[in-house]
Design an enzyme around this catalytic site. Sequence first.
Site, PDB file in Angstrom:
ATOM      1  N   GLY A  92     -65.292  10.094 -27.777  1.00  0.00           N
ATOM      2  CA  GLY A  92     -65.138   9.834 -26.033  1.00  0.00           C
ATOM      3  C   GLY A  92     -63.259   9.581 -25.345  1.00  0.00           C
ATOM      4  N   ASP A 103     -74.984  16.149 -27.861  1.00  0.00           N
ATOM      5  CA  ASP A 103     -74.480  14.464 -28.382  1.00  0.00           C
ATOM      6  C   ASP A 103     -72.863  14.247 -28.103  1.00  0.00           C
ATOM      7  OD1 ASP A 103     -76.497  13.220 -29.485  1.00  0.00           O
ATOM      8  OD2 ASP A 103     -76.646  14.917 -31.515  1.00  0.00           O
ATOM      9  N   LEU A 104     -72.184  13.776 -27.925  1.00  0.00           N
ATOM     10  CA  LEU A 104     -71.170  13.850 -27.383  1.00  0.00           C
ATOM     11  C   LEU A 104     -69.427  14.229 -27.978  1.00  0.00           C
ATOM     12  CD1 LEU A 104     -68.914  13.541 -24.646  1.00  0.00           C
ATOM     13  CD2 LEU A 104     -68.678  11.083 -25.238  1.00  0.00           C
ATOM     14  N   ASP A 105     -68.916  15.056 -28.238  1.00  0.00           N
ATOM     15  CA  ASP A 105     -68.229  14.928 -28.919  1.00  0.00           C
ATOM     16  C   ASP A 105     -68.713  15.120 -31.156  1.00  0.00           C
ATOM     17  OD1 ASP A 105     -66.341  15.263 -27.018  1.00  0.00           O
ATOM     18  OD2 ASP A 105     -65.574  12.908 -26.626  1.00  0.00           O
ATOM     19  N   GLU A 106     -69.810  15.196 -30.720  1.00  0.00           N
ATOM     20  CA  GLU A 106     -70.578  15.877 -32.101  1.00  0.00           C
ATOM     21  C   GLU A 106     -70.831  17.211 -32.394  1.00  0.00           C
ATOM     22  OE1 GLU A 106     -73.237  12.755 -33.380  1.00  0.00           O
ATOM     23  OE2 GLU A 106     -71.525  10.784 -32.653  1.00  0.00           O
TER      24      GLU A 106
END
Length: 288
Positions: free
Chosen positions: A206, A231-234
């Site tokens: 994040g 999925d944020l930054d995944e």
Amino acid sequence: MTVNSLSTQVRLLISCHDKPGIVAAVSAFLQKNGANILQSDQYSTDPSGGMFFMRVEFDLYGSYQLEDLRHSFIEIASEFSMDWRMEPASRKKKMAIFVSKEDHCLLELLWKWKAGELKAEIPLVISNHKDLQNEVESYGIPFFYVPVTKESKAEAEQEAIKLLHKYEIDFIVLARYMQILSPTFVSTFPKRIINIHHSFLPAFIGANPYAKAFERGVKLIGATAHYVTDDLDEGPIIEQDVLRVNHRYTTDKLKIAGRQVERIALARAVTWHLNDQIIVYGNKTVIF
């Protein structure tokens, strides 16, 4: 005219469940169809029933055509239930760059592109700020200002998508583009959006990772280039790099040091994507 002057270099990428005979079948097929293998790499997660990955570079000679070869390969691909693609090495992929205000990742890509180190076309750069317009246009690349607010986000993304389709973009690089893309946008370009996150993921996902790293007192900072998913930054990680730091580094010094790591990691990831060296499987990547 020499035989080499009639050759076309091609890259074949394969993933499937491992079973005996895959390498032999692929090699025999290529030999039968006038191809000369230049390099072959393979990896198996478990020889007794795991996944098998393969990348082959070969020269295709004489009257043999790539489209005909693709069509003929369908039979072998079906036999082994392969997920595969065959790409001509000579075709330059069209890369769009998204950027906000920070220029270090953008400039790294533009420098390498101008020097001929990135075998790509860059038809456009899209930004939600005007700060880097003059810099981009000095390279002869069209710059499009697409402002984003909370209220206009959906419309802004549709405008960007129209531009990307208009210029027939192959993939997108988020060079510190400080916006979270919607599922609609991501699904329009699956496995074709590369992001640089200024942290060694999975740590500090994040916003404001350097501030979080400073508060945690880390001794290593890093950057992660990955494919974007919902999925944020995944998303699947392509490349990571790190730099050793100590207690004397303030948050600002961490940011300055981190920019160098970000530039290196992103440029490597883009290069590997351009060279068809990446196979995505699940939420992982195999890099040849």
